[in-house]
Design a protein around this motif. Structure first.
Motif, short mmCIF file in Angstrom:
data_model
loop_
_atom_site.label_atom_id
_atom_site.label_comp_id
_atom_site.label_asym_id
_atom_site.label_seq_id
_atom_site.Cartn_x
_atom_site.Cartn_y
_atom_site.Cartn_z
N ARG A 174 1.06 -0.99 -0.07
CA ARG A 174 -0.16 0.05 -0.16
C ARG A 174 0.97 1.32 -0.15
NH1 ARG A 174 -5.29 -0.86 0.64
NH2 ARG A 174 -5.90 -2.80 1.09
N SER A 178 2.12 3.48 -7.08
CA SER A 178 1.21 3.02 -8.20
C SER A 178 -0.20 2.10 -7.81
CB SER A 178 2.19 2.45 -9.75
OG SER A 178 3.20 3.61 -9.37
N PHE A 179 0.44 1.90 -6.72
CA PHE A 179 -0.96 1.07 -5.74
C PHE A 179 -1.85 1.07 -6.51
CE2 PHE A 179 -3.28 -0.48 -2.78
CZ PHE A 179 -3.44 -2.10 -2.89
N ASP A 180 -2.52 2.89 -6.66
CA ASP A 180 -3.80 2.33 -7.10
C ASP A 180 -4.18 1.21 -8.69
OD1 ASP A 180 -4.82 3.28 -4.43
OD2 ASP A 180 -4.67 5.44 -5.34
N ASP A 181 -2.86 1.43 -9.34
CA ASP A 181 -3.14 1.53 -10.91
C ASP A 181 -2.49 -0.33 -10.91
OD1 ASP A 181 -4.32 3.57 -11.93
OD2 ASP A 181 -2.59 4.64 -11.31
N CYS A 182 -1.87 -0.44 -9.88
CA CYS A 182 -1.40 -2.39 -9.45
C CYS A 182 -1.81 -3.64 -10.88
CB CYS A 182 -1.17 -2.92 -8.18
SG CYS A 182 0.22 -4.31 -8.36
N VAL A 185 -2.92 -6.11 -8.17
CA VAL A 185 -3.80 -5.94 -6.99
C VAL A 185 -4.91 -6.05 -8.09
CG1 VAL A 185 -5.16 -4.43 -5.43
CG2 VAL A 185 -2.70 -4.28 -5.11
N ARG A 186 -5.56 -5.24 -8.77
CA ARG A 186 -6.75 -5.64 -10.07
C ARG A 186 -7.14 -6.78 -10.00
NH1 ARG A 186 -5.30 -1.23 -14.95
NH2 ARG A 186 -5.24 0.40 -13.48
N ARG A 189 -8.31 -8.97 -7.15
CA ARG A 189 -9.47 -8.56 -6.47
C ARG A 189 -10.87 -8.79 -7.29
NH1 ARG A 189 -8.65 -2.25 -7.23
NH2 ARG A 189 -7.43 -2.42 -4.83
#
Length: 647
Positions: A174, A178-182, A185-186, A189
């Motif tokens: 976290r 670039s966590f939100d665009d990782c 993670v995507r 999810r």
């Protein structure tokens, strides 16, 4: 209910041109459905051509429960996700969500890409590397998945890939900008929200090992777990329920420290010094550990003065890295993450150097550039059983090769399984008409001097008469090299050799040429599907017993003895039978295929255990006369030039 999908004018018949259900396929589908409904364990050996993929996909999709399907390799994972699964979804009208989840090393890490771009513009820049990075950056703006397997401009073995992907060790989590665009993670999810998730065994078992330590999970909870190519599971499980430390991890830590010095902490010269020292220490230990391709006993290796000396230097280099990074705490996310990794790697090295703890095998392996130190539990049955108990549901294991002489205990015991049902389904192929097995007369003794020369002399006429179209599967890299040299001197046909290019390129060239001999080991024994007369001869150099000095095998032999068993008949023979069945399975892939199998090992007919191998193989007519092989191939190829037995 399940039978109706396979019936004439049923869902599959309507959706797939020329579909013909086979009774073994229906029996397996019914058994899978029962296991799903009753939340039980099922083990099915499904011979080549039985259609096992449809047999487990139909009940899994029809019941609509959250399902994880794990395959033996990334190639099989892609095939299942992009070809078989969409076909079944259309056939059954399945509208649930499906996703493909790979290990994090397959996905582009945007943060590491941007750091590498900055680094590659520096004084030490490599122009080739920079051009590859630019291609990846251009692709990264268009990709939805971030899966580097879809990036055509970068080869799968490119040295740039480890630089632009993350590992569990170096991921900033976290804290990453670039966590939100990782992409990782995507992908995870999406898997959490999907009804069917396709993974591979390495990822599944890595996840089990992480769950065991109480950390977050990669793979969602599910009600149905299906393992295809399940014969690989016990060995892969052993890797993940142990611990390992590699020179690659140490060098990646050093590289990140160096990048942090050049981009974020230019006033801390000692960062560069500690990175250099750590890289050098890892390299020096690799040099004293021996030849590439070598697997050795770590407990014994540690007694050597040279290894002790380099281990001390490596420990000192890690201590220095830890101390310097501690001083830099709070300077940047990269340095903070590097400090955590240094702490972890220090602890792991200490654990690897304490070889007194029983119940584990301590071993190491070397590649040309790297070493890996391993601790592997002697048995994973207990741990795997615990994990299955935690996730109540259906656990289904299938492969073309699970039984040894119609007995599944070798496989089931290794994973601690207690299946409600276990059975074999016969292959629909007519081996009596389609194939011939030859164990030639006058064979050299296995491992005797000059074996490769004798085999080249004996088999050249056969390979010539068949115009190549032949796989020669070997049990060692040395035999691959020796045979390749011998056949290249004797044959006018193309001789393709594993190791000279990637597996995919080698296979593509083999198919393109149409008259080649492919000499290979390991990776070509399984998961290769060449249909038709492009492959009409498979030769195996000897029974594939694992080398007796292999540390993992030694550990399992030790474990078997401790339990009062007979290691040869309970460990070594069953392992070799499963491997041989995989190799033999390359020959007949279709109802129209015809071909010969030549096994160059007298023990198949002269030793009592040879009967176990023969009973475990399909019912193929047998001969010891190589001229019969020539006649069979002449009939297959429509040629009148039989091979003569010169001996």
């Amino acid at each position: 209910m399940i039978k109706s999908f396979f019936a004439a004018k049923g869902a599959l018949d309507k959706a797939i041109p020329g579909f013909q259900a086979r009774q073994p396929q229906i029996d397996m589908a019914q058994a899978v459905d029962d296991a799903i409904c009753n939340k039980t364990q099922l083990v099915v050996e499904a011979g080549t051509g039985t259609g096992k993929t449809f047999a487990y996909l139909v009940p899994a999709l029809a019941r609509g429960k959250k399902t994880i399907i794990s395959t033996g390799s990334k190639n099989l994972q892609e095939q299942l996700f992009h070809r078989d699964l969409p076909l079944m979804m259309r056939s059954l009208g399945f509208t649930g969500r499906v996703s493909l989840l790979k290990g994090r090393s397959n996905y582009l890490c945007l943060d590491r890409l941007s750091r590498q771009m900055t680094e590659s513009h520096g004084v030490h820049a490599d122009p080739t590397l920079l051009s590859q990075l630019i291609k990846v950056r251009s692709w990264s703006s268009a990709t939805k998945s971030g899966d580097l397997g879809e990036c055509d401009s970068v080869a799968e073995d490119s040295p740039v890939i480890p630089m632009i992907t993350s590992t569990n060790d170096n991921c900033l989590g976290r804290d990453c900008p670039s966590f939100d665009d990782c992409f990782v993670v995507r992908a995870r999810r999406k898997a959490m929200e999907s009804d069917v998730v396709v993974v591979n065994h390495h990822l599944f078992l890595a996840d089990l090992a992480i769950k065991e330590t109480g950390f977050g999970e990669l793979i969602p909870e599910a009600e149905v777990f299906i393992f295809d190519e399940a014969h690989q599971m016990p060995d892969i499980a052993s890797q993940y329920f142990g611990q390992s430390l590699s020179s690659r991890q140490l060098q990646e830590l050093a590289k990140d420290v160096e990048i942090a010095y050049r981009t974020e902490a230019k006033d801390m010269r000692q960062l560069q010094k500690t990175a250099d020292r750590l890289t050098q220490a890892a390299f020096d230990l690799r040099i004293v550990l021996g030849e590439p391709g070598f697997r050795g006993n770590w407990r014994d290796a540690m007694k050597a003065p040279a290894v002790q000396r380099e281990l001390t230097r490596l420990n000192d280099a890690l201590d220095l890295t830890y101390d310097v990074l501690k001083l830099a705490l709070g300077r940047s996310q990269l340095l903070d993450a590097a400090f955590e990794r240094a702490t972890l790697l220090k602890a792991r090295l200490n654990r690897l150097c304490d070889t007194s703890i029983p119940g584990y095998s301590y071993w190491f392996e070397c590649t040309p550039r790297h070493f890996t130190l391993h601790i592997t539990p002697l048995s994973v049955a207990e741990k795997f059983r615990e994990q299955m108990a935690l996730q109540k549901g259906a656990w289904i294991f299938t492969s073309a090769t699970l039984a040894v002489d119609d007995d599944f205990s070798h496989f089931s015991h290794r994973l601690g399984l207690e299946p409600k049902q276990q059975f074999s389904l016969e292959s629909p192929f007519d081996y009596q008409q389609q194939a011939l097995l030859c164990v030639p007369r006058f064979l050299p003794e296995p491992n005797s001097f000059g074996t490769a020369d004798s085999l080249v002399e004996m088999l050249t006429p056969l390979i010539e008469a068949n115009n190549g179209r032949c796989f020669f599967l070997c049990t060692s890299h040395q035999m691959v090299r020796d045979l390749a040299e011998g056949f290249r001197a004797k044959l006018d046909l193309p001789v393709l050799v594993q190791g000279e290019t990637t597996k995919q390129k080698l296979l593509a060239e083999y198919l393109e040429r149409g008259n080649a001999l492919l000499v290979a080991t390991g990776a070509f024994w399984e998961g290769i599907d060449v249909r038709g007369q492009a492959l009409s001869c498979v030769i195996i150099d000897k029974l594939p017993f694992t080398a007796p000095d292999d540390p993992l095998l030694k550990a399992r032999i030790e474990d078997c003895r401790l339990r009062g068993g007979d290691p040869f008949s309970q460990v070594q023979v069953p392992d070799a039978v499963i491997t041989l069945k995989q190799g033999v399975g390359r020959l007949i892939r279709d109802k129209q295929d015809k071909g010969v199998l030549v096994i160059c090992d007298n023990r198949l007919v002269t030793r009592p255990y040879g009967a176990v191998f023969l009973r475990s193989l399909p019912q193929i007519p047998r001969t010891r006369d190589i001229s019969r092989v020539g006649q069979f191939l002449s009939e297959v190829n429509g040629v009148d030039t039989p091979v003569t037995d010169d001996h």
